[in-house]
Design an enzyme around this catalytic site. Structure first.
Site: not given
Length: 263
Positions: A80, A83, A257
């Site tokens: 989101d 992270c 991520h």
């Protein structure tokens, strides 16, 4: 203010004459990501990664094999944009559950950090709640609470997001205190302050080397990041922040991520 934000966003979007159906669909997609991905997952066997890539995806399959040489488990975070902070916050607090010496050091640094930010010009009443939540969680670890309580705190969106906000503020504060050093790394002719206002303080803004260096130094916690990307060669390269330090926390980076790794 979340409602205000939503309103501002939707007003902006309506100006573009976006169709309601498209908005609803985007909301559903967001919801789906939210409900299928916990903010912080349980610890999983590292082998779950193999299933995320096709068997014939030779580059990634080789790299996962390489990771297996050093790590046994992974804990995932929701993709989101927050992270890095969520993974860092959880991994470090989890490590404090069985390291009382580091816990006391970290608690002192965390306690003093609010004053440092206030002295830098951050408004006390604006940052107070975020700081209190951060201290509450450190105290939760101090009471030798179970991992379960820490995990459920991190999966409670409001608590979890407060921690993320505070870590973003600490990162911003450090970058601005050391602006002479960091100015060289900022592209696009922006000042360090502008960079912080645009790329560090707002929620959902992704993190890069500069954020990681600043947070690691602000809290004096060493972070190792394993970089898993499409680069040639079947090995995963890592980077320790600050350089030459002894890492306490291990994160896996895949483009855009971060997740948590365990030896």
């Amino acid at each position: 203010s979340a409602d205000m934000r939503k309103q501002n966003i939707s007003q902006g979007v309506n100006c573009l004459a976006y169709d309601e159906a498209i908005m609803a669909q985007q909301d559903r997609i967001q919801q789906e990501i939210a409900t299928t991905n916990p903010l912080v997952s349980d610890r999983q066997d590292l082998s779950v990664l193999q299933g995320e890539y096709a068997a014939e995806d030779a580059i990634y399959q080789l790299k996962i094999k390489d990771l297996h040489k050093k790590y046994s488990h992974i804990r995932k975070t929701r993709p989101d944009g927050n992270c890095f902070y969520r993974a860092f916050g959880f991994a470090h607090l989890e490590s404090l559950l069985d390291d009382s010496k580091e816990l006391q050091r970290f608690k002192a640094v965390a306690a003093k950090s609010k004053l440092d930010l206030v002295n830098q010009g951050f408004t006390e009443f604006t940052i107070e709640d975020f700081h209190n939540t951060f201290m509450d969680l450190i105290e939760l670890c101090e009471k030798q609470q179970s991992l379960g309580e820490l995990l459920s705190s991190f999966n409670d969106q409001s608590v979890s997001d407060y921690i993320v906000v505070y870590l973003r503020l600490l990162t911003s504060g450090y970058l601005q205190r050391e602006h002479v050093f960091f100015q060289h790394f900022i592209e696009g002719g922006r000042s360090v302050k502008e960079f912080c206002q645009q790329e560090v303080e707002p929620m959902s803004k992704e993190s890069d080397h500069i954020h990681i260096i600043a947070l690691a130094q602000a809290l004096n916690v060493s972070i190792l990041v394993e970089y898993m990307d499409r680069g040639e060669g079947g090995t995963v390269n890592n980077h320790v922040f600050p350089e030459g330090s002894e890492p306490r926390i291990f994160l896996l980076y895949r483009p855009g991520h971060y997740d948590i790794l365990y030896k």
